[in-house]
Design a protein around this motif. Structure first.
Motif, PDB file in Angstrom:
ATOM      1  N   ASN A 117     -17.895 -57.859  58.919  1.00  0.00           N
ATOM      2  CA  ASN A 117     -16.517 -57.528  58.552  1.00  0.00           C
ATOM      3  C   ASN A 117     -15.629 -58.746  58.330  1.00  0.00           C
ATOM      4  O   ASN A 117     -14.989 -58.859  57.277  1.00  0.00           O
ATOM      5  CB  ASN A 117     -15.905 -56.617  59.622  1.00  0.00           C
ATOM      6  CG  ASN A 117     -16.484 -55.219  59.574  1.00  0.00           C
ATOM      7  OD1 ASN A 117     -16.770 -54.695  58.502  1.00  0.00           O
ATOM      8  ND2 ASN A 117     -16.669 -54.608  60.727  1.00  0.00           N
ATOM      9  N   THR A 341     -19.123 -49.450  59.867  1.00  0.00           N
ATOM     10  CA  THR A 341     -19.301 -50.742  59.188  1.00  0.00           C
ATOM     11  C   THR A 341     -20.557 -50.739  58.321  1.00  0.00           C
ATOM     12  O   THR A 341     -20.539 -51.253  57.195  1.00  0.00           O
ATOM     13  CB  THR A 341     -19.380 -51.879  60.221  1.00  0.00           C
ATOM     14  OG1 THR A 341     -18.128 -51.988  60.894  1.00  0.00           O
ATOM     15  CG2 THR A 341     -19.699 -53.206  59.555  1.00  0.00           C
ATOM     16  N   HIS A 362     -13.227 -54.448  54.585  1.00  0.00           N
ATOM     17  CA  HIS A 362     -14.018 -55.017  55.691  1.00  0.00           C
ATOM     18  C   HIS A 362     -13.118 -55.731  56.702  1.00  0.00           C
ATOM     19  O   HIS A 362     -13.351 -55.658  57.912  1.00  0.00           O
ATOM     20  CB  HIS A 362     -15.063 -55.988  55.138  1.00  0.00           C
ATOM     21  CG  HIS A 362     -16.263 -55.307  54.557  1.00  0.00           C
ATOM     22  ND1 HIS A 362     -17.346 -54.943  55.315  1.00  0.00           N
ATOM     23  CD2 HIS A 362     -16.524 -54.906  53.294  1.00  0.00           C
ATOM     24  CE1 HIS A 362     -18.251 -54.354  54.538  1.00  0.00           C
ATOM     25  NE2 HIS A 362     -17.778 -54.318  53.310  1.00  0.00           N
TER      26      HIS A 362
END
Length: 375
Positions: A117, A341, A362
């Protein structure tokens, strides 16, 4: 062939990194908690400064090796150098005194959120803003994400479903170790062998398939440039090791400082993981600015695949031989974030081009992870 592979800058960085580590060992009694605030701040600032200087040295050698070896081999050198050292240090902590039942889980989770991320989000944001979009090799990127889904389920999902109090039983640990190592080794064999072209930039991959006869085999490159490759690899390793050692020595200082500020203990692990992977993060951002999306994937996704694929078997084996309980099952909030994610990553890299919008998404996921840490 380069006329000067080891210059004053390289020697200075290595000397500075190892010198700082020795100094920390000598002044360790002064830094024992509770250390005076001024001493604590100065020590942390000094460590961060040394790490940054060494990190740029690692980046220099990694980029030179990537240019000489080509991807995916160049990225693998940096990735495996950092990951192997990190795995050894986690193993050393487990073999030391104290209770470390969740160190592997917490470390790998922090690395996952940072790489998937924070680093990838930043890379896609800056690369997307500069180039409009980043083209990647979807076959290679999909292979990474496939591995991450499988390894994440084996590492964090199954212990919660079939384990005892979040940990595998001994009878369950053995097949999990075998399965994890088998699929990881097979993946590496494919990546470095018959499927290597899937992990190159899209244009380079197309050219390699069309004109495979003129592509220089990696064995020939190693023979022709053996001295340069060995020298740069040694410089990279000797510059990386102090970064990892200093970051783990810094853990006690961060725990002390964050404890005084009332910050959550898990935040220290996140900061340590960010520092350990700083060289890889800098290299990834530079690759994104240059429009090399597949190199970003090789560095980031490759690092995480290696982290999970090596850390989990290592800690389970240590746990079996020492009788320690290894808790791997994640909390519901972290499991939700990890699952989301992975889904976001699949959606991002399913498209032909990853854009700044994907990067922003992200980064928002990483902000949510930080929010969970403070909840």
């Amino acid at each position: 062939m380069p006329t000067r592979l080891v210059g004053p800058a390289e020697i200075t960085r290595i000397g500075l990194g190892w010198g700082a580590f020795v100094v920390l060992l000598l002044i360790h009694p002064i830094l024992d908690p509770p250390a005076p605030p001024v001493t604590l701040i100065l020590a942390l600032a000094g460590i961060v400064a040394v790490v940054l200087i060494c990190a740029f040295g690692v980046v220099k050698q990694a980029e030179a090796l990537a240019h000489r070896l080509g991807d995916p081999y160049g990225s693998l050198v940096l990735t495996l150098s950092i990951v192997l050292i990190e795995v050894v240090l986690i193993a050393a902590v487990m073999l030391g005194p104290g209770d470390h039942t969740t160190i592997a889980r917490d470390s790998v989770m922090a690395v996952s959120m940072i790489i998937l991320n924070l680093v990838i989000g930043l890379c896609l944001l800056v690369g997307g803003l500069r180039h409009g979009g980043l083209r990647h090799n979807r076959v290679g990127t999909t292979a990474y994400l496939t591995m991450l889904i499988v390894l994440s389920v084996l590492a964090f999902g199954l212990p919660a479903a079939i384990g005892t109090d979040g940990a595998y039983t001994t009878g369950q640990e053995i097949p999990i170790v075998v399965l994890t190592l088998a699929v990881y080794v097979f993946f590496l064999f494919q990546q470095m062998g018959p499927r290597a072209v899937d992990f190159t930039e899209p244009d380079a991959a197309a050219s390699a398939r069309v004109d495979a006869g003129t592509h220089t085999p990696i064995g020939e490159v190693l023979r022709e440039h053996r001295r340069e490759i060995i020298t740069r690899l040694a410089l990279l390793v000797f510059t990386v090791v102090p970064i990892v050692l200093l970051s783990h020595d810094m853990a006690a200082l961060l725990d002390d400082g964050l404890g005084r500020l009332g910050a959550p203990p898990a935040l220290a692990g996140v900061l340590i993981a960010a520092i350990v992977f700083l060289p890889e993060s800098i290299t990834s951002v530079r690759a994104a600015l240059a429009g090399e999306a597949q190199r970003v994937s090789n560095l980031c996704h490759g690092a995480l695949v290696s982290t999970v694929g090596l850390t989990i078997p290592a800690v389970l084996i240590i746990g079996m031989f020492t009788g320690q309980t290894v808790v791997l099952a994640e909390t519901p909030a972290d499991m939700l974030l990890l699952g989301a994610t992975l889904v976001l990553s699949v959606a991002t890299f399913a498209s032909k081009k990853a854009t700044a919008m994907h990067g922003a998404a992200h980064l928002v996921m990483f902000a949510a992870y930080v929010l969970v840490l403070f909840s």
